[in-house]
Design a protein around this motif. Structure first.
Motif, PDB file in Angstrom:
ATOM      1  N   GLY A   1      13.522 -14.665  14.042  1.00  0.00           N
ATOM      2  CA  GLY A   1      13.620 -14.713  15.497  1.00  0.00           C
ATOM      3  C   GLY A   1      13.155 -16.043  16.066  1.00  0.00           C
ATOM      4  N   TRP A   2      12.040 -16.558  15.550  1.00  0.00           N
ATOM      5  CA  TRP A   2      11.522 -17.818  16.064  1.00  0.00           C
ATOM      6  C   TRP A   2      12.390 -18.995  15.642  1.00  0.00           C
ATOM      7  CZ3 TRP A   2       8.278 -18.799  19.835  1.00  0.00           C
ATOM      8  CH2 TRP A   2       7.400 -17.791  20.244  1.00  0.00           C
ATOM      9  N   ILE A   3      12.926 -18.938  14.437  1.00  0.00           N
ATOM     10  CA  ILE A   3      13.823 -20.024  13.986  1.00  0.00           C
ATOM     11  C   ILE A   3      15.055 -20.093  14.876  1.00  0.00           C
ATOM     12  CG2 ILE A   3      15.387 -20.747  12.129  1.00  0.00           C
ATOM     13  CD1 ILE A   3      13.245 -19.677  10.151  1.00  0.00           C
ATOM     14  N   ILE A   4      15.655 -18.932  15.126  1.00  0.00           N
ATOM     15  CA  ILE A   4      16.847 -18.895  15.980  1.00  0.00           C
ATOM     16  C   ILE A   4      16.495 -19.320  17.403  1.00  0.00           C
ATOM     17  CG2 ILE A   4      18.594 -17.398  17.024  1.00  0.00           C
ATOM     18  CD1 ILE A   4      18.506 -15.727  14.451  1.00  0.00           C
ATOM     19  N   GLY A   5      15.404 -18.781  17.931  1.00  0.00           N
ATOM     20  CA  GLY A   5      15.009 -19.095  19.296  1.00  0.00           C
ATOM     21  C   GLY A   5      14.676 -20.560  19.502  1.00  0.00           C
ATOM     22  N   CYS A   6      14.037 -21.170  18.506  1.00  0.00           N
ATOM     23  CA  CYS A   6      13.586 -22.560  18.648  1.00  0.00           C
ATOM     24  C   CYS A   6      14.673 -23.576  18.315  1.00  0.00           C
ATOM     25  CB  CYS A   6      12.367 -22.807  17.760  1.00  0.00           C
ATOM     26  SG  CYS A   6      10.890 -21.927  18.319  1.00  0.00           S
ATOM     27  N   THR A   7      15.751 -23.142  17.701  1.00  0.00           N
ATOM     28  CA  THR A   7      16.813 -24.083  17.339  1.00  0.00           C
ATOM     29  C   THR A   7      17.991 -24.045  18.311  1.00  0.00           C
ATOM     30  OG1 THR A   7      17.703 -22.422  15.796  1.00  0.00           O
ATOM     31  CG2 THR A   7      16.268 -24.130  14.874  1.00  0.00           C
ATOM     32  N   VAL A   8      18.354 -22.859  18.769  1.00  0.00           N
ATOM     33  CA  VAL A   8      19.528 -22.767  19.654  1.00  0.00           C
ATOM     34  C   VAL A   8      19.201 -22.118  20.996  1.00  0.00           C
ATOM     35  CG1 VAL A   8      21.124 -22.660  17.716  1.00  0.00           C
ATOM     36  CG2 VAL A   8      20.256 -20.523  18.693  1.00  0.00           C
ATOM     37  N   GLY A   9      17.978 -21.659  21.168  1.00  0.00           N
ATOM     38  CA  GLY A   9      17.641 -20.900  22.362  1.00  0.00           C
ATOM     39  C   GLY A   9      17.322 -21.722  23.594  1.00  0.00           C
ATOM     40  N   PHE A  10      17.401 -23.055  23.495  1.00  0.00           N
ATOM     41  CA  PHE A  10      17.056 -23.891  24.630  1.00  0.00           C
ATOM     42  C   PHE A  10      18.258 -24.236  25.508  1.00  0.00           C
ATOM     43  CE2 PHE A  10      13.565 -24.710  21.649  1.00  0.00           C
ATOM     44  CZ  PHE A  10      12.487 -24.447  22.479  1.00  0.00           C
ATOM     45  N   PHE A  11      19.403 -23.673  25.204  1.00  0.00           N
ATOM     46  CA  PHE A  11      20.586 -23.846  26.031  1.00  0.00           C
ATOM     47  C   PHE A  11      20.794 -22.568  26.839  1.00  0.00           C
ATOM     48  CE2 PHE A  11      21.057 -26.315  22.137  1.00  0.00           C
ATOM     49  CZ  PHE A  11      21.280 -27.590  22.648  1.00  0.00           C
TER      50      PHE A  11
ATOM     51  N   LEU B   1      20.771 -16.566  27.101  1.00  0.00           N
ATOM     52  CA  LEU B   1      21.200 -15.255  27.576  1.00  0.00           C
ATOM     53  C   LEU B   1      21.740 -14.400  26.429  1.00  0.00           C
ATOM     54  CD1 LEU B   1      23.013 -16.103  30.937  1.00  0.00           C
ATOM     55  CD2 LEU B   1      20.652 -15.376  30.571  1.00  0.00           C
ATOM     56  N   ALA B   2      22.336 -15.051  25.441  1.00  0.00           N
ATOM     57  CA  ALA B   2      22.929 -14.315  24.314  1.00  0.00           C
ATOM     58  C   ALA B   2      21.941 -14.091  23.174  1.00  0.00           C
ATOM     59  CB  ALA B   2      24.158 -15.057  23.797  1.00  0.00           C
ATOM     60  N   LEU B   3      20.708 -14.589  23.314  1.00  0.00           N
ATOM     61  CA  LEU B   3      19.737 -14.467  22.215  1.00  0.00           C
ATOM     62  C   LEU B   3      19.509 -13.027  21.755  1.00  0.00           C
ATOM     63  CD1 LEU B   3      16.834 -17.043  22.682  1.00  0.00           C
ATOM     64  CD2 LEU B   3      18.399 -16.796  20.746  1.00  0.00           C
ATOM     65  N   PRO B   4      19.336 -12.056  22.669  1.00  0.00           N
ATOM     66  CA  PRO B   4      19.155 -10.676  22.195  1.00  0.00           C
ATOM     67  C   PRO B   4      20.322 -10.188  21.344  1.00  0.00           C
ATOM     68  CG  PRO B   4      18.498 -10.847  24.488  1.00  0.00           C
ATOM     69  CD  PRO B   4      19.167 -12.146  24.137  1.00  0.00           C
ATOM     70  N   CYS B   5      21.533 -10.632  21.660  1.00  0.00           N
ATOM     71  CA  CYS B   5      22.711 -10.235  20.866  1.00  0.00           C
ATOM     72  C   CYS B   5      22.606 -10.802  19.456  1.00  0.00           C
ATOM     73  CB  CYS B   5      23.994 -10.720  21.527  1.00  0.00           C
ATOM     74  SG  CYS B   5      24.170 -10.275  23.267  1.00  0.00           S
ATOM     75  N   ILE B   6      22.246 -12.091  19.367  1.00  0.00           N
ATOM     76  CA  ILE B   6      22.124 -12.748  18.061  1.00  0.00           C
ATOM     77  C   ILE B   6      20.985 -12.136  17.258  1.00  0.00           C
ATOM     78  CG2 ILE B   6      21.719 -14.945  16.892  1.00  0.00           C
ATOM     79  CD1 ILE B   6      22.818 -16.315  19.469  1.00  0.00           C
ATOM     80  N   LEU B   7      19.845 -11.960  17.920  1.00  0.00           N
ATOM     81  CA  LEU B   7      18.675 -11.406  17.229  1.00  0.00           C
ATOM     82  C   LEU B   7      18.895  -9.965  16.802  1.00  0.00           C
ATOM     83  CD1 LEU B   7      15.802 -12.864  19.464  1.00  0.00           C
ATOM     84  CD2 LEU B   7      16.554 -13.657  17.217  1.00  0.00           C
ATOM     85  N   ALA B   8      19.746  -9.242  17.527  1.00  0.00           N
ATOM     86  CA  ALA B   8      20.012  -7.845  17.184  1.00  0.00           C
ATOM     87  C   ALA B   8      20.690  -7.727  15.826  1.00  0.00           C
ATOM     88  CB  ALA B   8      20.876  -7.192  18.262  1.00  0.00           C
ATOM     89  N   ILE B   9      21.554  -8.685  15.506  1.00  0.00           N
ATOM     90  CA  ILE B   9      22.234  -8.647  14.200  1.00  0.00           C
ATOM     91  C   ILE B   9      21.215  -8.730  13.077  1.00  0.00           C
ATOM     92  CG2 ILE B   9      23.860  -9.838  12.683  1.00  0.00           C
ATOM     93  CD1 ILE B   9      25.331 -10.812  15.172  1.00  0.00           C
ATOM     94  N   PHE B  10      20.368  -9.739  13.151  1.00  0.00           N
ATOM     95  CA  PHE B  10      19.415  -9.974  12.068  1.00  0.00           C
ATOM     96  C   PHE B  10      18.259  -8.975  12.095  1.00  0.00           C
ATOM     97  CE2 PHE B  10      21.569 -13.997  12.818  1.00  0.00           C
ATOM     98  CZ  PHE B  10      21.986 -14.323  11.533  1.00  0.00           C
ATOM     99  N   GLY B  11      17.852  -8.568  13.290  1.00  0.00           N
ATOM    100  CA  GLY B  11      16.787  -7.576  13.378  1.00  0.00           C
ATOM    101  C   GLY B  11      17.199  -6.248  12.787  1.00  0.00           C
ATOM    102  N   ALA B  12      18.399  -5.782  13.126  1.00  0.00           N
ATOM    103  CA  ALA B  12      18.886  -4.514  12.579  1.00  0.00           C
ATOM    104  C   ALA B  12      19.072  -4.607  11.075  1.00  0.00           C
ATOM    105  CB  ALA B  12      20.208  -4.129  13.255  1.00  0.00           C
ATOM    106  N   LEU B  13      19.603  -5.729  10.611  1.00  0.00           N
ATOM    107  CA  LEU B  13      19.775  -5.946   9.165  1.00  0.00           C
ATOM    108  C   LEU B  13      18.441  -5.816   8.441  1.00  0.00           C
ATOM    109  CD1 LEU B  13      21.026  -7.137   6.523  1.00  0.00           C
ATOM    110  CD2 LEU B  13      20.716  -9.394   7.546  1.00  0.00           C
ATOM    111  N   ILE B  14      17.423  -6.496   8.951  1.00  0.00           N
ATOM    112  CA  ILE B  14      16.105  -6.477   8.298  1.00  0.00           C
ATOM    113  C   ILE B  14      15.499  -5.083   8.327  1.00  0.00           C
ATOM    114  CG2 ILE B  14      13.723  -7.317   8.542  1.00  0.00           C
ATOM    115  CD1 ILE B  14      15.019  -9.998   9.539  1.00  0.00           C
ATOM    116  N   LEU B  15      15.624  -4.381   9.452  1.00  0.00           N
ATOM    117  CA  LEU B  15      15.049  -3.037   9.549  1.00  0.00           C
ATOM    118  C   LEU B  15      15.730  -2.060   8.597  1.00  0.00           C
ATOM    119  CD1 LEU B  15      14.344  -2.446  13.355  1.00  0.00           C
ATOM    120  CD2 LEU B  15      12.766  -3.130  11.553  1.00  0.00           C
ATOM    121  N   VAL B  16      17.049  -2.162   8.453  1.00  0.00           N
ATOM    122  CA  VAL B  16      17.766  -1.253   7.553  1.00  0.00           C
ATOM    123  C   VAL B  16      17.316  -1.453   6.109  1.00  0.00           C
ATOM    124  CG1 VAL B  16      20.021  -0.729   6.550  1.00  0.00           C
ATOM    125  CG2 VAL B  16      19.804  -0.967   9.005  1.00  0.00           C
TER     126      VAL B  16
END
Length: 204
Positions: free
Chosen positions: A28-38, A43-58
């Protein structure tokens, strides 16, 4: 099974939950700190993080037998977001989503797709609402919160882009992305099982 063995197994499971939670936080922090400053990507960060978050939880759920994995992970991930929105709303929403997800995961069924999908989607939905509610409906508080931060201009630009229809669309997209992450995670689990791994996620 002896109480000592049970205790050892629970400890191993808690360590696994910690490891996967740390992985979720790191991603989450890698994604947020690399592409989240635009602003549009913010606005789309929760969508992007949802992919990887759900993957990790499963994948995590397939490796543990104890209850509370979703709840603990959501708490740890959410606490890292406490200072990202006014009144700690990102933490609160993510954690509440984790609580609801854990309850529904246990209630609907741990060993069926519906139960797991609901379980991993809820914290991702909470994360999305934790960003979109203050960004769209608490703008004065959000502006004051970011007024003296280096990211203040980005926050202001993001507020200019968002409105209720966009919130609805992005929330739906977040749910769909979480489902996509779930399916991706299920493929990884299936491959591991095919290679002789064990599925520890079937909890009694």
């Amino acid at each position: 099974m002896s109480s000592k063995t049970k205790g050892s197994k629970k400890l191993r499971d808690l360590i696994r939950v910690g490891v996967f939670s740390a992985l979720w936080i790191a991603v989450g922090w890698i994604i947020g700190c690399t592409v989240g400053f635009f602003p549009p990507i913010m606005l789309a960060l929760p969508c992007i993080l949802a992919i990887f978050g759900a993957l990790i939880l499963v994948v995590m759920l397939s490796k543990i037998t104890i209850r509370g994995g979703i709840l603990i992970s959501s708490f740890l991930f959410g606490i890292c977001l406490f200072s990202m929105a006014p009144y700690g709303l990102m933490f609160i929403c993510t954690f509440v989503g984790g609580i609801i997800g854990e309850i529904l995961y246990d209630t609907v069924g741990k060993n069926n797709h519906a139960g797991k999908i609901i379980g991993v989607v809820c914290p991702m939905l909470g994360l999305a609402l934790g960003e979109y509610i203050p960004l769209c409906y608490m703008q004065d508080a959000f502006k004051a919160f970011y007024a003296e931060r280096i990211t203040g201009n980005m926050a202001n630009a993001s507020m200019e882009l968002i409105n209720t229809p966009i919130v609805v669309v992005l929330t739906i997209v977040t749910i769909l992305c979480a489902i996509l992450g779930y399916l991706w995670g299920e493929k990884i689990v299936a491959k591991r099982l095919a290679k002789g791994g064990s599925d520890n996620g079937k909890r009694k």
